[in-house]
Design a protein around this motif. Structure first.
Motif, PDB file in Angstrom:
ATOM      1  N   PHE A  11       6.530  -8.510  -5.445  1.00 55.84           N
ATOM      2  CA  PHE A  11       6.020  -8.923  -4.451  1.00 55.84           C
ATOM      3  C   PHE A  11       7.238  -7.922  -3.729  1.00 55.84           C
ATOM      4  CE2 PHE A  11       8.452 -10.730  -0.441  1.00 55.84           C
ATOM      5  CZ  PHE A  11       6.903 -11.151  -0.021  1.00 55.84           C
ATOM      6  N   VAL A  12       8.294  -7.468  -4.299  1.00 56.62           N
ATOM      7  CA  VAL A  12       9.231  -6.791  -3.822  1.00 56.62           C
ATOM      8  C   VAL A  12       8.398  -5.305  -4.246  1.00 56.62           C
ATOM      9  CG1 VAL A  12      10.480  -5.909  -6.205  1.00 56.62           C
ATOM     10  CG2 VAL A  12      11.546  -5.705  -3.598  1.00 56.62           C
ATOM     11  N   CYS A  13       7.258  -4.380  -5.091  1.00 62.01           N
ATOM     12  CA  CYS A  13       6.468  -4.232  -5.234  1.00 62.01           C
ATOM     13  C   CYS A  13       6.193  -3.425  -4.097  1.00 62.01           C
ATOM     14  CB  CYS A  13       5.850  -3.716  -6.802  1.00 62.01           C
ATOM     15  SG  CYS A  13       6.787  -3.857  -7.958  1.00 62.01           S
ATOM     16  N   GLY A  14       5.107  -4.627  -3.591  1.00 62.84           N
ATOM     17  CA  GLY A  14       4.167  -4.445  -2.662  1.00 62.84           C
ATOM     18  C   GLY A  14       5.119  -3.933  -1.138  1.00 62.84           C
ATOM     19  N   LEU A  15       6.200  -4.464  -1.482  1.00 62.07           N
ATOM     20  CA  LEU A  15       6.738  -4.311   0.335  1.00 62.07           C
ATOM     21  C   LEU A  15       8.216  -2.605  -0.062  1.00 62.07           C
ATOM     22  CD1 LEU A  15       9.598  -7.303   0.522  1.00 62.07           C
ATOM     23  CD2 LEU A  15       8.468  -6.764   1.439  1.00 62.07           C
ATOM     24  N   TYR A  16       7.818  -2.443  -1.334  1.00 58.82           N
ATOM     25  CA  TYR A  16       8.422  -1.031  -1.123  1.00 58.82           C
ATOM     26  C   TYR A  16       7.927   0.073  -1.386  1.00 58.82           C
ATOM     27  CZ  TYR A  16       9.850   3.177  -4.206  1.00 58.82           C
ATOM     28  OH  TYR A  16      10.044   4.211  -4.303  1.00 58.82           O
ATOM     29  N   TYR A  17       6.488  -0.505  -1.627  1.00 57.90           N
ATOM     30  CA  TYR A  17       5.131   0.784  -1.401  1.00 57.90           C
ATOM     31  C   TYR A  17       5.367   1.397   0.399  1.00 57.90           C
ATOM     32  CZ  TYR A  17       4.238   0.225  -6.560  1.00 57.90           C
ATOM     33  OH  TYR A  17       5.254   0.700  -7.898  1.00 57.90           O
ATOM     34  N   MET A  18       4.792  -0.111   0.856  1.00 53.68           N
ATOM     35  CA  MET A  18       5.036   0.440   2.041  1.00 53.68           C
ATOM     36  C   MET A  18       5.817   1.026   2.433  1.00 53.68           C
ATOM     37  SD  MET A  18       3.096  -0.878   4.808  1.00 53.68           S
ATOM     38  CE  MET A  18       2.200  -1.332   4.957  1.00 53.68           C
ATOM     39  N   LYS A  19       7.106   0.761   2.647  1.00 56.31           N
ATOM     40  CA  LYS A  19       8.591   1.453   3.339  1.00 56.31           C
ATOM     41  C   LYS A  19       8.081   3.407   2.128  1.00 56.31           C
ATOM     42  CE  LYS A  19      12.432  -0.584   3.445  1.00 56.31           C
ATOM     43  NZ  LYS A  19      12.760  -0.406   5.178  1.00 56.31           N
ATOM     44  N   LEU A  20       8.115   2.639   0.983  1.00 56.40           N
ATOM     45  CA  LEU A  20       7.564   4.181   0.892  1.00 56.40           C
ATOM     46  C   LEU A  20       6.727   5.196   1.015  1.00 56.40           C
ATOM     47  CD1 LEU A  20       8.922   5.980  -2.234  1.00 56.40           C
ATOM     48  CD2 LEU A  20       6.618   5.528  -3.457  1.00 56.40           C
ATOM     49  N   VAL A  21       4.980   4.745   1.107  1.00 54.10           N
ATOM     50  CA  VAL A  21       4.532   5.673   2.088  1.00 54.10           C
ATOM     51  C   VAL A  21       5.203   5.955   3.407  1.00 54.10           C
ATOM     52  CG1 VAL A  21       2.267   5.745   2.767  1.00 54.10           C
ATOM     53  CG2 VAL A  21       2.522   4.849   0.551  1.00 54.10           C
ATOM     54  N   LEU A  22       5.411   5.129   4.158  1.00 55.11           N
ATOM     55  CA  LEU A  22       5.808   5.369   5.487  1.00 55.11           C
ATOM     56  C   LEU A  22       6.949   6.180   5.448  1.00 55.11           C
ATOM     57  CD1 LEU A  22       5.578   1.248   7.166  1.00 55.11           C
ATOM     58  CD2 LEU A  22       3.779   3.708   7.085  1.00 55.11           C
ATOM     59  N   SER A  23       8.174   6.451   4.487  1.00 56.71           N
ATOM     60  CA  SER A  23       9.150   7.484   4.682  1.00 56.71           C
ATOM     61  C   SER A  23       8.471   8.755   4.604  1.00 56.71           C
ATOM     62  CB  SER A  23       9.799   7.110   3.468  1.00 56.71           C
ATOM     63  OG  SER A  23       9.618   7.840   2.157  1.00 56.71           O
ATOM     64  N   ASP A  24       7.347   9.069   4.495  1.00 53.84           N
ATOM     65  CA  ASP A  24       6.624  10.465   3.748  1.00 53.84           C
ATOM     66  C   ASP A  24       5.070  10.310   3.342  1.00 53.84           C
ATOM     67  OD1 ASP A  24       5.763  12.960   2.782  1.00 53.84           O
ATOM     68  OD2 ASP A  24       7.966  13.917   2.062  1.00 53.84           O
ATOM     69  N   VAL A  25       4.245  10.090   4.542  1.00 53.05           N
ATOM     70  CA  VAL A  25       2.734   9.704   4.059  1.00 53.05           C
ATOM     71  C   VAL A  25       2.200  10.965   3.676  1.00 53.05           C
ATOM     72  CG1 VAL A  25       0.320   9.251   5.496  1.00 53.05           C
ATOM     73  CG2 VAL A  25       2.762   8.217   6.077  1.00 53.05           C
ATOM     74  N   GLN A  26       2.267  11.831   3.701  1.00 51.41           N
ATOM     75  CA  GLN A  26       1.522  13.327   2.989  1.00 51.41           C
ATOM     76  C   GLN A  26       1.955  13.763   1.879  1.00 51.41           C
ATOM     77  OE1 GLN A  26       2.316  16.707   4.948  1.00 51.41           O
ATOM     78  NE2 GLN A  26       1.086  17.767   3.071  1.00 51.41           N
ATOM     79  N   ARG A  27       3.112  12.931   0.801  1.00 52.90           N
ATOM     80  CA  ARG A  27       3.658  12.956  -0.012  1.00 52.90           C
ATOM     81  C   ARG A  27       3.596  11.309  -1.124  1.00 52.90           C
ATOM     82  NH1 ARG A  27       9.936  13.606  -2.162  1.00 52.90           N
ATOM     83  NH2 ARG A  27       9.888  13.668  -3.838  1.00 52.90           N
ATOM     84  N   TYR A  28       3.591  10.515  -0.101  1.00 59.33           N
ATOM     85  CA  TYR A  28       3.410   9.201  -0.740  1.00 59.33           C
ATOM     86  C   TYR A  28       1.875   8.647  -0.678  1.00 59.33           C
ATOM     87  CZ  TYR A  28       8.650  10.197  -2.160  1.00 59.33           C
ATOM     88  OH  TYR A  28       9.415  10.749  -2.684  1.00 59.33           O
ATOM     89  N   ILE A  29       1.116   9.332   0.015  1.00 59.40           N
ATOM     90  CA  ILE A  29       0.013   8.510  -0.284  1.00 59.40           C
ATOM     91  C   ILE A  29      -0.712   8.445  -0.911  1.00 59.40           C
ATOM     92  CG2 ILE A  29      -1.600  10.756  -0.306  1.00 59.40           C
ATOM     93  CD1 ILE A  29      -1.882   8.075   2.974  1.00 59.40           C
ATOM     94  N   GLY A  30      -0.339   8.178  -2.514  1.00 53.64           N
ATOM     95  CA  GLY A  30      -0.967   8.229  -3.520  1.00 53.64           C
ATOM     96  C   GLY A  30      -0.481   7.138  -3.587  1.00 53.64           C
ATOM     97  N   TYR A  31       0.117   6.573  -3.292  1.00 56.85           N
ATOM     98  CA  TYR A  31       1.010   4.782  -3.519  1.00 56.85           C
ATOM     99  C   TYR A  31       0.053   3.875  -2.775  1.00 56.85           C
ATOM    100  CZ  TYR A  31       4.084   6.998  -6.944  1.00 56.85           C
ATOM    101  OH  TYR A  31       4.523   7.731  -7.741  1.00 56.85           O
ATOM    102  N   LEU A  32      -0.403   3.882  -1.588  1.00 58.60           N
ATOM    103  CA  LEU A  32      -0.946   3.120  -1.264  1.00 58.60           C
ATOM    104  C   LEU A  32      -2.122   2.012  -1.235  1.00 58.60           C
ATOM    105  CD1 LEU A  32      -0.861   3.244   2.769  1.00 58.60           C
ATOM    106  CD2 LEU A  32      -3.015   3.881   2.652  1.00 58.60           C
ATOM    107  N   PRO A  33      -2.697   2.617  -1.885  1.00 61.91           N
ATOM    108  CA  PRO A  33      -3.289   1.306  -2.671  1.00 61.91           C
ATOM    109  C   PRO A  33      -2.783   0.477  -3.088  1.00 61.91           C
ATOM    110  CG  PRO A  33      -4.697   3.270  -2.884  1.00 61.91           C
ATOM    111  CD  PRO A  33      -3.224   4.179  -2.485  1.00 61.91           C
ATOM    112  N   ARG A  34      -1.651   0.677  -3.631  1.00 64.30           N
ATOM    113  CA  ARG A  34      -0.120  -0.339  -4.438  1.00 64.30           C
ATOM    114  C   ARG A  34      -0.561  -1.477  -3.029  1.00 64.30           C
ATOM    115  NH1 ARG A  34       2.965   3.068  -9.271  1.00 64.30           N
ATOM    116  NH2 ARG A  34       0.789   4.635  -9.771  1.00 64.30           N
TER     117      ARG A  34
END
Length: 377
Positions: free
Chosen positions: A284-307
């Motif tokens: 659950f915390v991973c789901g929250l985290y990946y959302m926050k990570l992608v939104l922090s830098d979409v270009q850099r972390y877009i690969g984490y979107l499916p997670r």
């Protein structure tokens, strides 16, 4: 066998009557040690049929617990706080469990745990822990606590005291609700004692955990990180509190919401996946985290979107396991709700309705609100 309730109290008029009323059918005597109440607590205890003793406070919770235990002649001592309320269970069922424990371990050579359900104000959902009307929601977590002690066992530790024994602890058919975390002011009180405790026992991982949790509760997040990191790097990984410490560490890094902290969280998430990946609260915390990570830098972390989607689906696959000391809903309605949010913002309306519906059927109000919004749209 004789079972006594043994408590320490101070100014617990708000909750004591409810606590004693719930415990009375299970015990032979109720023993209450009062450490200086001024609000009628002692009168409530006496009226409920308890034996009340005065104890002069010496800034040591174990000393007070042990004084109370010394007043008991029970074969077993049930230790509760005044803001804990046992759920109904028969004395016969409890005695049957005690007899089975004695047969397995020997009389007096084990202790019993209760499953406690803790209510707290929630901020750990994608919607910010609020309903569509902006109201905060109350969530419930579970904890296994050693609370039925055989004759002779005493406590150690000046605060967040623990039984001073190495005998095994097994879960009994005892469950309790706890609302103390909804009452303000205890964190400030506890911090003073904890600071003294870590001065006395600087290398005790349990106090690192309690310092981190207390400072986080006081919104002193960067200070809490000092203790979370210490626990993560050098704590007792086999302890029952360590996994919870790691999860709160991740939430703290996310709450600080800056690139260095999000990068630190990524390292922790990757390292802990083999260790905690079977727990719904970690996914659950991973789901929250990946959302926050992608939104922090979409270009850099877009690969984490499916997670994001993968994490919540894994939560639902794992399901609810209160014996793991988790937050209720991370394996069911909260994960389903966050999946609904994810599908809604990504334009998958039918899937959003499906998962909002699942959460709503489990009684989760925010999901009902989102379904109404989708209906209007």
């Amino acid at each position: 066998m004789k079972i006594n309730l043994v408590m320490i109290v101070k100014n617990e008029a708000r909750s004591l009557k409810r606590c004693l009323t719930a415990a009375r059918p299970l015990v032979d005597e109720m023993i209450v040690a009062d450490t200086g109440s001024t609000d009628g607590t002692k009168q409530i205890a006496l009226k409920a049929g308890a034996k009340v003793y005065d104890f002069s406070w010496v800034r040591d919770f174990s000393a007070a617990r042990n004084f109370a235990l010394e007043q008991s002649d029970g074969d077993w001592n049930l230790v509760l706080d005044a803001d804990e309320y046992l759920r109904p269970v028969s004395r016969r069922k409890l005695e049957s469990a005690l007899k089975k424990g004695n047969e397995q371990y020997g009389a007096g050579k084990w202790m019993g745990a209760i499953l406690r359900f803790d209510s707290f104000m929630d901020t750990a959902v994608m919607g910010g822990g609020k309903t569509a009307q902006g109201e905060k929601t109350v969530s419930v977590s579970s904890a296994l606590l050693p609370r039925l002690l055989p004759r002779g066992v005493r406590y150690k530790g000046m605060i967040h005291e623990q039984p001073d024994t190495e005998i095994p602890c097994i879960l009994l058919p005892l469950q309790a609700d706890h609302d103390g975390y909804l009452v303000e002011g205890k964190s400030e009180r506890n911090l003073e004692y904890l600071e003294e405790a870590v001065r006395r026992e600087a290398d005790h991982p349990y106090y690192w955990y309690q310092m981190a949790v207390t400072l986080r509760g006081l919104s002193r997040l960067e200070e809490s990180l000092i203790w979370f990191r210490r626990l993560y790097e050098g704590g007792a990984r086999e302890s029952r509190y360590w996994a919870d410490g790691v999860l709160r560490y991740l939430y703290t890094l996310m709450d600080l919401d800056a690139a260095p902290f999000l990068e630190e969280a990524l390292t922790v998430v990757d390292d802990m996946r083999p260790v905690l990946g079977g727990r719904a609260d970690f996914c659950f915390v991973c789901g929250l985290y990946y959302m926050k990570l992608v939104l922090s830098d979409v270009q850099r972390y877009i690969g984490y979107l499916p997670r994001i989607e993968e994490s919540y689906l894994e939560c639902l696959r794992i399901g609810e396991h209160p014996e793991q000391e988790t937050v209720a809903g991370t394996g069911s309605f909260k994960a389903a709700y966050n999946l609904g949010l994810w599908y809604e913002v990504s334009g998958q309306t039918q899937k959003a309705r499906t998962y909002y519906g699942q959460a709503a059927r489990e009684g989760y109000g925010p999901a009902r609100d989102r379904l109404k919004g989708l209906g209007k749209s």
